[in-house]
Design an enzyme around this catalytic site. Structure first.
Site, PDB file in Angstrom:
ATOM      1  N   GLU A  16       0.822  -1.102   0.056  1.00  0.00           N
ATOM      2  CA  GLU A  16      -0.021  -0.020   0.150  1.00  0.00           C
ATOM      3  C   GLU A  16       0.995   1.243   0.002  1.00  0.00           C
ATOM      4  O   GLU A  16       1.830   1.332   0.984  1.00  0.00           O
ATOM      5  CB  GLU A  16      -1.004   0.053   1.127  1.00  0.00           C
ATOM      6  CG  GLU A  16      -1.715   1.387   1.409  1.00  0.00           C
ATOM      7  CD  GLU A  16      -2.804   1.193   2.414  1.00  0.00           C
ATOM      8  OE1 GLU A  16      -2.710   0.411   3.222  1.00  0.00           O
ATOM      9  OE2 GLU A  16      -3.613   2.629   2.679  1.00  0.00           O
ATOM     10  N   HIS A  75       0.891   4.973   0.488  1.00  0.00           N
ATOM     11  CA  HIS A  75       0.177   5.893   1.102  1.00  0.00           C
ATOM     12  C   HIS A  75       0.621   7.007   1.341  1.00  0.00           C
ATOM     13  O   HIS A  75       2.103   7.031   1.602  1.00  0.00           O
ATOM     14  CB  HIS A  75      -0.440   5.238   2.422  1.00  0.00           C
ATOM     15  CG  HIS A  75      -1.480   5.911   3.181  1.00  0.00           C
ATOM     16  ND1 HIS A  75      -1.244   6.994   3.701  1.00  0.00           N
ATOM     17  CD2 HIS A  75      -2.685   5.642   3.395  1.00  0.00           C
ATOM     18  CE1 HIS A  75      -2.435   7.468   4.425  1.00  0.00           C
ATOM     19  NE2 HIS A  75      -3.360   6.544   4.273  1.00  0.00           N
ATOM     20  N   ASP A  80      -2.711   4.174  -2.964  1.00  0.00           N
ATOM     21  CA  ASP A  80      -3.975   4.859  -2.075  1.00  0.00           C
ATOM     22  C   ASP A  80      -3.637   6.509  -2.531  1.00  0.00           C
ATOM     23  O   ASP A  80      -2.884   7.005  -2.391  1.00  0.00           O
ATOM     24  CB  ASP A  80      -3.502   4.744  -0.503  1.00  0.00           C
ATOM     25  CG  ASP A  80      -4.358   5.287   0.346  1.00  0.00           C
ATOM     26  OD1 ASP A  80      -4.986   4.654   0.982  1.00  0.00           O
ATOM     27  OD2 ASP A  80      -4.832   6.490   0.332  1.00  0.00           O
ATOM     28  N   HIS A 140      -6.700   1.719  -3.475  1.00  0.00           N
ATOM     29  CA  HIS A 140      -7.644   2.274  -2.367  1.00  0.00           C
ATOM     30  C   HIS A 140      -8.110   3.830  -2.771  1.00  0.00           C
ATOM     31  O   HIS A 140      -7.334   4.769  -3.081  1.00  0.00           O
ATOM     32  CB  HIS A 140      -6.680   2.480  -1.082  1.00  0.00           C
ATOM     33  CG  HIS A 140      -6.489   1.354  -0.419  1.00  0.00           C
ATOM     34  ND1 HIS A 140      -5.605   1.100   0.726  1.00  0.00           N
ATOM     35  CD2 HIS A 140      -7.135   0.190  -0.584  1.00  0.00           C
ATOM     36  CE1 HIS A 140      -5.893   0.043   1.231  1.00  0.00           C
ATOM     37  NE2 HIS A 140      -6.485  -0.728   0.375  1.00  0.00           N
ATOM     38  N   GLU A 189     -12.593   3.779   0.064  1.00  0.00           N
ATOM     39  CA  GLU A 189     -11.972   3.919   1.164  1.00  0.00           C
ATOM     40  C   GLU A 189     -12.377   5.339   1.957  1.00  0.00           C
ATOM     41  O   GLU A 189     -11.492   6.123   1.820  1.00  0.00           O
ATOM     42  CB  GLU A 189     -10.729   3.565   1.225  1.00  0.00           C
ATOM     43  CG  GLU A 189     -10.124   3.159   2.498  1.00  0.00           C
ATOM     44  CD  GLU A 189      -8.511   2.899   2.476  1.00  0.00           C
ATOM     45  OE1 GLU A 189      -8.142   1.966   3.089  1.00  0.00           O
ATOM     46  OE2 GLU A 189      -7.874   3.957   2.101  1.00  0.00           O
TER      47      GLU A 189
END
Lengths: 331, 130
Positions: free
Chosen positions: A145, A147, A177, A266, A302
């Site tokens: 992920e 992020h 993300d 995401h 999300e």
């Protein structure tokens, strides 16, 4: 040129944290409501949230989960797993310990029928390199992920990119993300701070520094220094400093470099403006990038506004997916 | 149906505070989106009417097991499942069932995958006279 979208929608139960933790909806009821609201078919869950005893998956739980997924016509997309490297405070797990910590979580993903296990930076490239053969054996892709404050070209991510290039396994991938590529800090988040009495001058300062250049850590340091020099409330200035790790303002086109190995997305969001567009993340720029570069996987809606808002998360997800459909249908 | 709440701000659970023969007992929740090992949770303070209780007079109870607050950091294999309430059992002679009291709990979380993060949450509740 735009193409027909093959991007598929879904929900992560993480967005429904308040509904679940307040005990208003059981796990089963969350799945039922996700289906009823048509905010699947993709279903992502956080192992340590949804499953008691995780990463141990009893046969009974696995059977019930598969029955529910089939009954509600949902598709397991990603199981979020965690790199809990510091369970004993002050002591960081070794590479061997981290490998051993991830293995049962990957087996849990396989047992429940998730094609992807979302992993975190804390695992480190060496641990993931060693887990690649197990990922292949289980048929579960490991997706990092990415992020905020990291992004496609962040030094932490480059280490994984180097390792991926050497290992060259189709079972190692990325999960962008959208927090990394925000236009601004969500106005609803700033409104939450105003409601708590945080001074407008402090918010102005934080936003001025946030919009500047440099990595998140450096900007956060600059902001704190200037806020303290201006005698800002220490609690408020610390709370507001969250905007630096939570939101990045990288160019959305950075994701293009990772595109062939993107295994899940995401679709991070917080709120909407009066036109129904996400208030801080430019979906009109982001979604066509994925659509037009061959991404044919799932995106989980999300909603992370649950961190500061008690709004109905199901409604927020419905609005998110309506917005995404509208953008993808346009040129 | 219960009202939605921002659950990552909630420390005092729906069960609230119960008066016991030796003091009081507080229903507490984990103010985080997922389960955590007890070793990554700390009870910083429990107070009644603004006066902190000596931590030696507080125990943390999970799944029927009691831990001294000072022993929580060693509980690396005990997981607090995120849907479950835990309890703080507090010895105190400040409780007057005939009076209103304010109870407060401050908890720190050290999420084990975010090195260096300490997340502190305080929650309070007023219990009216019975």
């Amino acid at each position: 040129m735009s193409q027909v979208s093959q991007l598929k929608f879904g929900t992560t139960l993480y967005a429904l944290t308040n509904e679940f933790l307040s005990r208003r909806y059981s796990f089963e009821q969350l799945l039922e409501e996700t289906a009823a609201r048509r905010i699947g078919p993709g279903l992502e869950i956080v192992g340590f949230q949804s499953i008691r005893g995780f990463p141990v998956i009893t046969d009974e739980f696995a059977e019930r989960f598969k029955m529910l997924v089939e009954k509600f016509h949902l598709t397991p997309t990603s199981l979020a797993i965690n790199a809990d490297q510091e369970i004993r405070r002050g002591t960081v797990m070794s590479v061997d310990e981290m490998v051993a910590y991830h293995e049962p979580q990957m087996r849990a993903a396989a047992k429940l029928g998730f094609p992807v296990a979302r992993y975190q930076y804390g695992a480190g490239p060496e641990v993931i390199r060693r887990l690649a053969p197990l990922a292949e054996k289980l048929g579960v892709k490991l997706g990092l992920e990415i992020h905020a404050p990291q992004h496609a070209n962040h030094p932490d991510v480059l280490k994984f990119r180097e390792m991926y290039a050497k290992v060259n396994s189709p079972y190692l991938g990325w999960i962008p993300d959208f927090s990394s590529t925000a236009r601004t800090v969500p106005p609803s988040f700033l409104a939450h701070f105003r409601a708590r009495g945080v001074a407008e001058s402090l918010i102005d300062l934080a936003m001025e520094v946030w919009q500047g250049t440099g990595d998140a850590q450096t900007r956060m340091g600059q902001y704190k220094e200037r806020a303290r020099a201006a005698h800002a409330n220490e609690i408020h200035l610390n709370e507001l400093s969250l905007i630096f790790p939570m939101f990045g303002h990288e160019d959305p086109r950075g994701w293009l470099e990772l595109m062939p190995a993107v295994v899940h997305i995401h679709g991070k969001f917080f709120g909407f403006d009066s036109h129904g567009n996400e208030e801080a993340i430019d979906y009109a720029a982001l979604l066509p990038l994925f659509r037009d570069n061959g991404y044919a996987g799932f995106m989980s809606s999300e909603w992370e506004g649950h961190m500061y808002s008690d709004a109905d998360a199901f409604e927020m997800i419905e609005r998110h997916q309506a917005m995404c459909r509208r953008i993808l249908a346009a040129a | 149906m219960k009202k939605n709440r921002v659950m990552t701000s909630v420390v005092i659970g729906d069960g609230g505070v119960a008066i016991t023969p030796t003091g009081f007992r507080i229903d507490i929740r984990l103010p985080w989106y997922r389960s955590l090992p007890v070793s990554t949770v700390a009870i910083d303070s429990v107070s009644i009417d603004g006066v902190a209780v000596d931590s030696a007079n507080v125990t943390f109870e999970l799944d029927g097991r009691q831990f001294a607050l000072s022993a929580m950091a060693d509980q690396v294999d005990t997981v607090w499942y995120v849907l479950d309430s835990a309890y703080l059992n507090v010895k105190s002679d400040r409780v007057d069932p005939g009076a209103a009291h304010e109870f407060a709990v401050t908890m720190s979380l050290y999420p084990p995958y975010i090195r260096g993060l300490r997340r502190m949450t305080q929650d309070r509740i007023v219990l009216n006279a019975s």
